[in-house]
Design a protein around this motif. Structure first.
Motif, PDB file in Angstrom:
ATOM      1  N   GLY A 379      -9.906  -4.599   5.050  1.00  0.00           N
ATOM      2  CA  GLY A 379      -9.600  -3.744   3.906  1.00  0.00           C
ATOM      3  C   GLY A 379      -8.304  -4.127   3.203  1.00  0.00           C
ATOM      4  O   GLY A 379      -7.500  -3.271   2.853  1.00  0.00           O
ATOM      5  N   ILE A 380      -8.098  -5.420   2.965  1.00  0.00           N
ATOM      6  CA  ILE A 380      -6.889  -5.905   2.280  1.00  0.00           C
ATOM      7  C   ILE A 380      -7.226  -6.098   0.798  1.00  0.00           C
ATOM      8  O   ILE A 380      -8.295  -6.623   0.480  1.00  0.00           O
ATOM      9  CB  ILE A 380      -6.428  -7.235   2.895  1.00  0.00           C
ATOM     10  CG1 ILE A 380      -6.246  -7.097   4.399  1.00  0.00           C
ATOM     11  CG2 ILE A 380      -5.148  -7.724   2.242  1.00  0.00           C
ATOM     12  CD1 ILE A 380      -5.020  -6.382   4.853  1.00  0.00           C
ATOM     13  N   PRO A 381      -6.342  -5.664  -0.138  1.00  0.00           N
ATOM     14  CA  PRO A 381      -6.664  -5.519  -1.544  1.00  0.00           C
ATOM     15  C   PRO A 381      -7.526  -6.518  -2.308  1.00  0.00           C
ATOM     16  O   PRO A 381      -8.494  -6.032  -2.856  1.00  0.00           O
ATOM     17  CB  PRO A 381      -5.308  -5.350  -2.186  1.00  0.00           C
ATOM     18  CG  PRO A 381      -4.571  -4.578  -1.176  1.00  0.00           C
ATOM     19  CD  PRO A 381      -5.051  -5.078   0.148  1.00  0.00           C
ATOM     20  N   PHE A 386     -11.272  -3.375   0.573  1.00  0.00           N
ATOM     21  CA  PHE A 386     -10.252  -2.413   0.172  1.00  0.00           C
ATOM     22  C   PHE A 386     -10.846  -1.325  -0.724  1.00  0.00           C
ATOM     23  O   PHE A 386     -10.621  -0.132  -0.513  1.00  0.00           O
ATOM     24  CB  PHE A 386      -9.120  -3.142  -0.558  1.00  0.00           C
ATOM     25  CG  PHE A 386      -8.130  -2.221  -1.202  1.00  0.00           C
ATOM     26  CD1 PHE A 386      -7.236  -1.505  -0.445  1.00  0.00           C
ATOM     27  CD2 PHE A 386      -8.122  -2.054  -2.584  1.00  0.00           C
ATOM     28  CE1 PHE A 386      -6.329  -0.647  -1.032  1.00  0.00           C
ATOM     29  CE2 PHE A 386      -7.223  -1.195  -3.175  1.00  0.00           C
ATOM     30  CZ  PHE A 386      -6.330  -0.493  -2.397  1.00  0.00           C
ATOM     31  N   LYS A 389     -13.118   1.070   1.348  1.00  0.00           N
ATOM     32  CA  LYS A 389     -12.364   2.035   2.155  1.00  0.00           C
ATOM     33  C   LYS A 389     -11.677   3.054   1.260  1.00  0.00           C
ATOM     34  O   LYS A 389     -11.625   4.249   1.566  1.00  0.00           O
ATOM     35  CB  LYS A 389     -11.333   1.294   3.017  1.00  0.00           C
ATOM     36  CG  LYS A 389     -11.919   0.663   4.255  1.00  0.00           C
ATOM     37  CD  LYS A 389     -10.867   0.516   5.334  1.00  0.00           C
ATOM     38  CE  LYS A 389     -11.453   0.038   6.635  1.00  0.00           C
ATOM     39  NZ  LYS A 389     -11.835  -1.368   6.649  1.00  0.00           N
TER      40      LYS A 389
END
Lengths: 477, 102
Positions: A379-381, A386, A389
């Motif tokens: 879930g990293i931008p 991301f 989530k």
């Protein structure tokens, strides 16, 4: 009452192509002609995918006394299943070559599993749901135990069939109690017959149905099969299990809990919240201790079932569309990660995390794919994970479950840690004896598609979320 | 007079015996037998509900027939896997299946 053929053409063609592949595998005698069966299955899936976009998507159609329903929710899931089968079969083209001896049965079986999933997506009645579920499960058992001379594969197959049989026994006991209480098995009659009162027997039935379906989506007390089966199965099948089987479990879960048991949400909701918290905690914490990549991804898939269930707890249109969006991005991220594992297994025969050391030097392309997929799962931008989530958590907060969102965010941070451990391993590491890896073209194609989609959905989520919100609105009215 | 309650108690007892067998038995074939107990308990449930509560419907019987058919497929599949495992390990004890753990 009248069966209109065009709307169930996907199921019919999937079953037909599966049977055709079996026959062709017997008819073709030379190894060279048998090798074309895999390509044939991919072309057939591509045609089915294109055809599915020409099906009437807006109107809800029901067949045979409301036993079978075709609506936009079912169509979305069918397209999801076809895409995952397409990517999995492409991944299997080279990977399964040493195991299939070019027989056609492997690709035929993936079509039967696809048929079962499609039946689950459209089932509006418990007998149909059960048959679709078992068609899918039995085919997956066969595919899991496909490597006949591999001890792990056989053991995983036995564990899968025994545990899934117990879970379907529990599920069926719940169905039989529901039948006794109401005298109906199709969803629309059940909704009409349920009184807003509750008897202890009904609570039992709901708990048993929750347990039975929870097994398929790997909810925590019913997750014990997941790591073993994921590790033992051939890697493309693990990807299919993690994506297709879980999505099929979720579509049944959505239909049963959003539609049939809607009036009883105060009864099952506390239980569901407890199980979700347990799933988030146990899935993420046990993943920290894993040394094998496939087992790590298995525990991460358990944890992701927890995230997706947050959308069920939100119990709203936005929550449902967030579930659908998350399943979409989860499919591409997971298939990308498993394709990277497949590349590793083809070249080294190992799937330990420590074997990844030096991957950045030996195959930069695989490293980038694994990096993007794991970042999306974490879930990293810039990736789709991301956005997924973000939608789930904001909807959860707006429905008043602030504490639950805190638990989920906290567990996401734990998840980021174990994904980063993997990423650090393959970005660093000595490369003294590592030569460059050879990756077959089909595998490269799968990786490319999954990376492009993971980043594409992350950068332009608009069209997808708009469409999925429409699907959720059509389903919940 | 034997009524619905008696059938339901028999079915529940059979289900629990089957579940107990699945948990404690070490032989994979005995585990499959426990599974059959569980599925047949459900059949008793469905047919008894159909007979006593909804005598003008047939759904319960139809469901029971489907379960009988699918249970047969399940046993065939399970025994095929057990056979292939026996060829490799010369044992079908469930508690020795411990290559995959943690």
């Amino acid at each position: 009452m009248i069966l209109s053929w065009p709307t169930i053409i996907l199921e019919i063609s999937s079953l037909g192509i599966g049977l055709l592949l079996l026959i062709l595998g017997l008819v073709f005698t030379s190894l060279k002609s048998k090798a074309t069966l895999g390509y044939f299955s991919i072309i057939a899936l591509l045609l089915m995918l294109v055809g599915s976009f020409y099906l009437p998507s807006g109107a809800t159609q029901t067949f045979i006394n409301n036993f079978y329903v075709q609506d936009s929710l079912a169509l979305f899931f069918k397209q999801l299943f076809i895409v995952s089968a397409l990517l999995v079969n492409t991944m299997a083209l080279r990977y399964m070559k040493p195991h299939t001896n070019n027989r056609g049965d492997f690709f035929a079986l993936t079509f039967f599993a696809l048929t079962g999933m499609m039946m689950m997506a459209s089932a509006a009645e418990f007998i149909t749901l059960y048959i679709g579920l078992e068609l899918m499960t039995f085919t997956f058992v066969l595919l899991t135990a496909y490597k006949k001379h591999d001890l792990k594969s056989g053991e995983a197959g036995l564990k899968y069939i025994l545990l899934s049989a117990v879970s379907s026994g529990v599920l069926l006991y719940g169905f039989s109690l529901l039948y006794g209480l109401t005298g109906a098995l199709d969803f629309s009659s059940l909704v009409a017959l349920f009184a807003p009162t509750s008897s202890p027997l009904l609570v039992w039935a709901i708990v048993m149905v929750l347990a039975g379906l929870g097994f398929k989506i790997a909810l925590v007390p019913f997750h014990m099969w997941t790591p073993d089966v994921y590790e033992g199965a051939p890697t493309p099948i693990t990807a299919f299990l993690a994506v297709g089987s879980k999505a099929a479990g979720f579509v049944a879960f959505i239909r049963v809990f959003f539609q049939v048991f809607a009036v009883y949400s105060p009864i099952f909701m506390p239980l569901l919240i407890a199980l979700t918290v347990l799933t988030l905690l146990i899935g993420n914490l046990i993943a920290l201790a894993q040394t094998h990549l496939k087992r790590l991804l298995a525990y991460s898939s358990i944890a992701h079932a927890g995230y997706i269930l947050l959308g069920v707890i939100a119990y709203s249109k936005l929550g449902l569309s967030a579930i659908l969006f998350y399943l979409l991005l989860y499919m591409f991220a997971n298939i990308g990660a498993f394709a990277a594992v497949a590349a590793l297994v083809i070249n080294t025969g190992q799937d330990k995390i420590s074997d990844l050391a030096g991957l950045w030097k030996s195959s930069p392309f695989t490293s980038v794919v694994l990096l993007v997929s794991l970042l999306s799962l974490a879930g990293i931008p810039p990736t789709a994970g991301f956005i997924g989530k973000f939608y789930l958590f904001t909807e959860l907060v707006s429905r008043g479950y602030l504490w639950l969102a805190f638990v989920a965010v906290g567990m996401s941070l734990v998840a980021i840690y174990y994904y980063l451990v993997v990423i650090r391993t393959f970005l660093s590491g000595s490369v003294a004896e590592k030569t460059s890896m050879t990756i077959p073209f089909s595998l490269k194609l799968v990786m490319l598609v999954s990376v492009v989609m993971t980043i594409g959905i992350g950068v332009f989520p608009g069209p997808f979320t708009d469409y999925l919100l429409k699907v959720a609105q059509a389903f919940l009215g | 007079m034997i009524g619905l309650t008696h059938y339901l108690i028999v079915a529940a007892a059979l289900f629990c015996i089957g579940a107990y067998g699945v948990v404690v038995k070490k032989n994979a074939i005995a585990v499959m037998m426990g599974l059959e107990f569980m599925l047949n308990a459900i059949n008793i449930n469905l047919v008894a509900f159909n007979h006593f509560l909804h005598p003008n419907l047939v759904l319960g019987q139809v469901f029971a027939m489907f379960i009988v058919g699918i249970a047969a497929a399940e046993v065939a599949l399970g025994l095929a896997i057990i056979l292939s495992l026996y060829r490799q390990r010369h044992s079908i004890a469930v508690d020795e299946m411990d290559i995959l753990k943690w």
